[in-house]
Design a protein around this motif. Structure first.
Motif, PDB file in Angstrom:
ATOM      1  N   ALA A  75      50.277   4.500 -26.552  1.00  0.00           N
ATOM      2  CA  ALA A  75      49.652   4.024 -25.321  1.00  0.00           C
ATOM      3  C   ALA A  75      48.388   4.826 -25.053  1.00  0.00           C
ATOM      4  N   VAL A  76      47.529   4.252 -24.227  1.00  0.00           N
ATOM      5  CA  VAL A  76      46.313   4.940 -23.782  1.00  0.00           C
ATOM      6  C   VAL A  76      46.403   5.136 -22.274  1.00  0.00           C
ATOM      7  N   LYS A  96      40.443   0.559 -21.899  1.00  0.00           N
ATOM      8  CA  LYS A  96      40.865  -0.849 -21.959  1.00  0.00           C
ATOM      9  C   LYS A  96      40.538  -1.458 -23.319  1.00  0.00           C
ATOM     10  N   ALA A  99      42.889   0.131 -26.048  1.00  0.00           N
ATOM     11  CA  ALA A  99      44.274  -0.328 -25.925  1.00  0.00           C
ATOM     12  C   ALA A  99      44.404  -1.786 -26.379  1.00  0.00           C
ATOM     13  N   ARG A 100      43.441  -2.611 -25.991  1.00  0.00           N
ATOM     14  CA  ARG A 100      43.502  -4.024 -26.381  1.00  0.00           C
ATOM     15  C   ARG A 100      43.322  -4.177 -27.892  1.00  0.00           C
ATOM     16  N   LEU A 106      48.526   0.052 -21.651  1.00  0.00           N
ATOM     17  CA  LEU A 106      47.494   0.771 -20.915  1.00  0.00           C
ATOM     18  C   LEU A 106      48.159   1.414 -19.697  1.00  0.00           C
ATOM     19  N   TYR A 321      54.894   6.326 -19.257  1.00  0.00           N
ATOM     20  CA  TYR A 321      55.295   5.534 -20.432  1.00  0.00           C
ATOM     21  C   TYR A 321      56.819   5.486 -20.538  1.00  0.00           C
TER      22      TYR A 321
END
Length: 339
Positions: A75-76, A96, A99-100, A106, A321
């Motif tokens: 994850a970011v 963004k 992560a995408r 995110l 997370y």
């Protein structure tokens, strides 16, 4: 299977990226911006431009030092606010996009919560001293002065906060009035170690409850200097160290008085400090003294975790997370927000 979080911090004038794996810090890279020194404060437009230049190399270096690649990330996490909007947008947009592109979650992090949770950063082969819940945290920086009741990683309550200037802001402004330069915190701290903290007296606020106020102190300092300079044009130069020591002592007294009141009122002896001003030598010494006098179990962060850094964003992201507390790609940055 390990959980690897990339943290990104860009709320003001430091571009930072960090990697945390299962709660342990693998890397923490910070690029500071010297361009603001000439202006006596952070210039938002210059800050956002510098972030644009720094963000890619800083993230690359964080991954390199951690010994991982971007495909290892789960994850970011990124600072969503509060902060300077132009600066935030650089980190938010990068997070963004990354992560995408990796199709991973995110995680948005409140910058202030990150400062508090910095106390839970672990480093392998180093002893860990972590606070137990609930604990009190004195969060002091250039923009914030708060006493926070921390009940859990995701449950915090602000018990008191400044109604005007923050402690760090007062220090910076008084430093500027003395012609000492920017940022004022480290300069005042260094000078204070050589001076007499009882040389001068400045007015203290009388605010009910657990809230703070530093505007009156700043005014008292300014008017006192004006009167002294009228009689001696070189007064600041002759008394620089004593002025710094007396200013620092007054601010520390104001901070600790309310913190003692909160500890007594809530019957808590686990007390932490966080934020940029937690690097101040006078404040750290006051914590050690209170630990001896009142039996407090104190938690003081490493100097590298006091200023804005991505390690604190990554550890906050790690806890979120575990709770699967993710955010939407549409989530906007915010310049102001409560804890």
């Amino acid at each position: 299977m390990s959980t690897v979080i990339l943290g990104i911090e860009s709320s003001c004038d430091d571009t930072s990226a960090a990697v945390i794996c299962d709660g342990y810090l693998l890397s923490n890279v910070v690029a500071s911006q010297a361009v603001h020194e000439a202006y006596g404060g952070v210039v938002p437009e210059l800050a956002s431009r510098a972030h644009q230049q720094n963000i890619v190399p800083v993230v690359h270096e964080a991954l390199k030092r951690a010994g991982i690649t971007k495909t290892d990330l789960n994850a970011v996490a990124f600072t969503r606010g509060p902060g300077l909007m132009g600066s935030l947008l650089v980190g938010v947009s990068f997070a963004k996009g990354l992560a995408r592109s990796l199709n991973i979650p995110l995680i948005d992090v409140n910058h202030l919560m990150g400062h508090v949770l910095a106390h839970f950063i672990r480093v392998k082969d180093e002893p860990s001293k972590l606070p137990d819940f609930p604990f009190l945290c004195l969060l002091v920086s250039g923009g914030n002065s708060q006493i926070i009741l921390v009940k859990a990683y995701n449950d915090m309550e602000v018990l008191g906060q400044t109604i005007d200037d923050a402690a760090g802001e007062a220090i910076d402004k008084c430093s500027k009035v003395m012609g000492l330069g920017y940022p004022g915190g480290p300069i005042i701290d260094k000078l204070a170690r050589q001076g007499n903290p009882h040389a001068f007296t400045f007015s203290k606020p009388h605010i009910s409850g657990l809230d703070y106020s530093f505007s009156g102190l700043k005014t008292s300092f300014l008017y006192s200097l004006r009167d002294w300079l009228r009689d001696d044009a070189e007064f600041i130069e002759h008394h620089k160290a004593d002025l710094a020591a007396s200013l620092e002592a007054t601010i520390v007294d104001i901070l600790m008085e309310k913190l003692r009141k909160a500890a007594k009122q809530y019957k808590i002896n686990e007390i932490a400090v966080a934020g940029g001003v937690s690097a101040n030598n006078g404040l750290r010494n006051a914590f050690y003294e209170h630990a001896q006098k009142y039996g407090w179990k104190i938690f003081i962060p490493k100097f590298s975790y006091t200023t804005d850094n991505a390690a604190m964003i990554a550890i906050a992201g790690y806890f979120k997370y575990l709770d699967k507390d993710f955010c939407s790609i549409e989530a906007p940055a915010y310049s102001r927000v409560l804890l």
